[in-house]
Scaffold this motif. Structure first.
Motif, PDB file in Angstrom:
ATOM      1  N   GLU A  29       0.870  -1.271   0.004  1.00 49.37           N
ATOM      2  CA  GLU A  29       0.188   0.065  -0.001  1.00 49.37           C
ATOM      3  C   GLU A  29       1.040   1.066  -0.097  1.00 49.37           C
ATOM      4  O   GLU A  29       0.429   2.140  -0.363  1.00 49.37           O
ATOM      5  N   GLN A  33       0.380   3.325  -5.226  1.00 52.15           N
ATOM      6  CA  GLN A  33      -0.690   4.071  -4.644  1.00 52.15           C
ATOM      7  C   GLN A  33      -1.983   3.674  -5.311  1.00 52.15           C
ATOM      8  O   GLN A  33      -3.252   4.046  -4.970  1.00 52.15           O
ATOM      9  N   GLN A  34      -1.881   2.624  -6.362  1.00 54.72           N
ATOM     10  CA  GLN A  34      -3.368   2.285  -6.696  1.00 54.72           C
ATOM     11  C   GLN A  34      -4.116   1.182  -5.787  1.00 54.72           C
ATOM     12  O   GLN A  34      -5.168   1.099  -5.826  1.00 54.72           O
ATOM     13  N   LYS A  36      -6.045   0.790  -2.727  1.00 53.34           N
ATOM     14  CA  LYS A  36      -6.495   1.664  -1.774  1.00 53.34           C
ATOM     15  C   LYS A  36      -7.725   0.837  -1.235  1.00 53.34           C
ATOM     16  O   LYS A  36      -8.905   1.128  -1.625  1.00 53.34           O
ATOM     17  N   LYS A  39     -11.127   1.579   4.463  1.00 52.53           N
ATOM     18  CA  LYS A  39     -10.580   1.376   5.814  1.00 52.53           C
ATOM     19  C   LYS A  39     -11.991   1.916   6.623  1.00 52.53           C
ATOM     20  O   LYS A  39     -12.407   3.086   6.671  1.00 52.53           O
ATOM     21  N   ARG A  45      -9.003  -2.968   7.302  1.00 50.25           N
ATOM     22  CA  ARG A  45      -9.185  -2.775   5.949  1.00 50.25           C
ATOM     23  C   ARG A  45      -9.999  -3.816   5.283  1.00 50.25           C
ATOM     24  O   ARG A  45     -10.087  -4.996   5.559  1.00 50.25           O
ATOM     25  N   TYR A  47     -10.853  -5.046   0.973  1.00 48.13           N
ATOM     26  CA  TYR A  47     -10.430  -4.975  -0.247  1.00 48.13           C
ATOM     27  C   TYR A  47     -11.564  -5.492  -1.209  1.00 48.13           C
ATOM     28  O   TYR A  47     -12.223  -6.434  -0.866  1.00 48.13           O
ATOM     29  N   ASP A  51      -9.752  -4.726  -5.978  1.00 53.81           N
ATOM     30  CA  ASP A  51      -8.335  -4.639  -5.445  1.00 53.81           C
ATOM     31  C   ASP A  51      -7.465  -5.949  -5.299  1.00 53.81           C
ATOM     32  O   ASP A  51      -6.202  -6.093  -5.404  1.00 53.81           O
TER      33      ASP A  51
END
Length: 176
Positions: A29, A33-34, A36, A39, A45, A47, A51
């Protein structure tokens, strides 16, 4: 009870699916940067399916093709998330279509043949090698250091390890 394919996944579920430790996903992470994940309260987290597909692609490029983090970052920047996700799924038609649409020239990307700074060593070491092939026979040019010799491949691996260690030190120094 199994989740729907469209359901969000926790970090432990994704880590188990990708056969990676959770800390590697957290580290990625910081590097990509892709990635994300959503949260929730307490920093938990979740996904999304896209993701997870992206993470599968990144894992495939890093571990199976021998790319460096910098090399995968360049691929993501040049071709986008869907391209990297398609690589992991093995969907060559999608890979070629996405590469053609992201570039003005419709030349297919060279996933296996990358620039020097994008790939380090061979994708997978032969079973007879433990980590580095010091003193072993090699067809490549070797660099002599004292009584041992280091092949260009092993030197590149050592340089990458040094870079990673220096980056870890920098991150630790920021925290202190």
């Amino acid at each position: 009870m199994e989740k729907s394919p469209d359901a969000f996944r926790t970090i432990s579920e994704v880590a188990d699916e990708l056969d990676l430790p959770q800390h590697v996903l957290r580290f990625w992470e910081t590097r990509f940067q892709q990635i994300k994940p959503m949260k929730r309260g307490g920093g938990r987290r979740y996904y999304r399916p896209e993701d997870v597909d992206l993470l599968k692609g990144i894992r495939h490029l890093l571990y199976d093709h021998g790319y460096t983090i910098k090399g995968v970052q360049k691929l993501l920047k040049a071709n986008g998330n869907k391209f990297v996700a398609a690589i992991a799924s093995g969907d060559l038609a999608t890979v070629e279509a996405l590469a053609a649409s992201s570039n003005e020239e419709p030349a297919p990307p060279k996933v296996g043949l990358a620039e020097e700074d994008q790939i380090v060593g061979r994708p997978k070491a032969p079973a007879s090698r433990r980590f580095f092939s010091f003193g072993g026979s090699s067809d490549e040019a070797e660099i002599s250091i004292g009584k041992t010799s280091v092949s260009k491949e092993d030197r590149a691996l050592l340089q990458e390890a040094l870079y990673d260690l220096l980056e870890c030190k920098r991150l630790l120094d920021q925290v202190r």
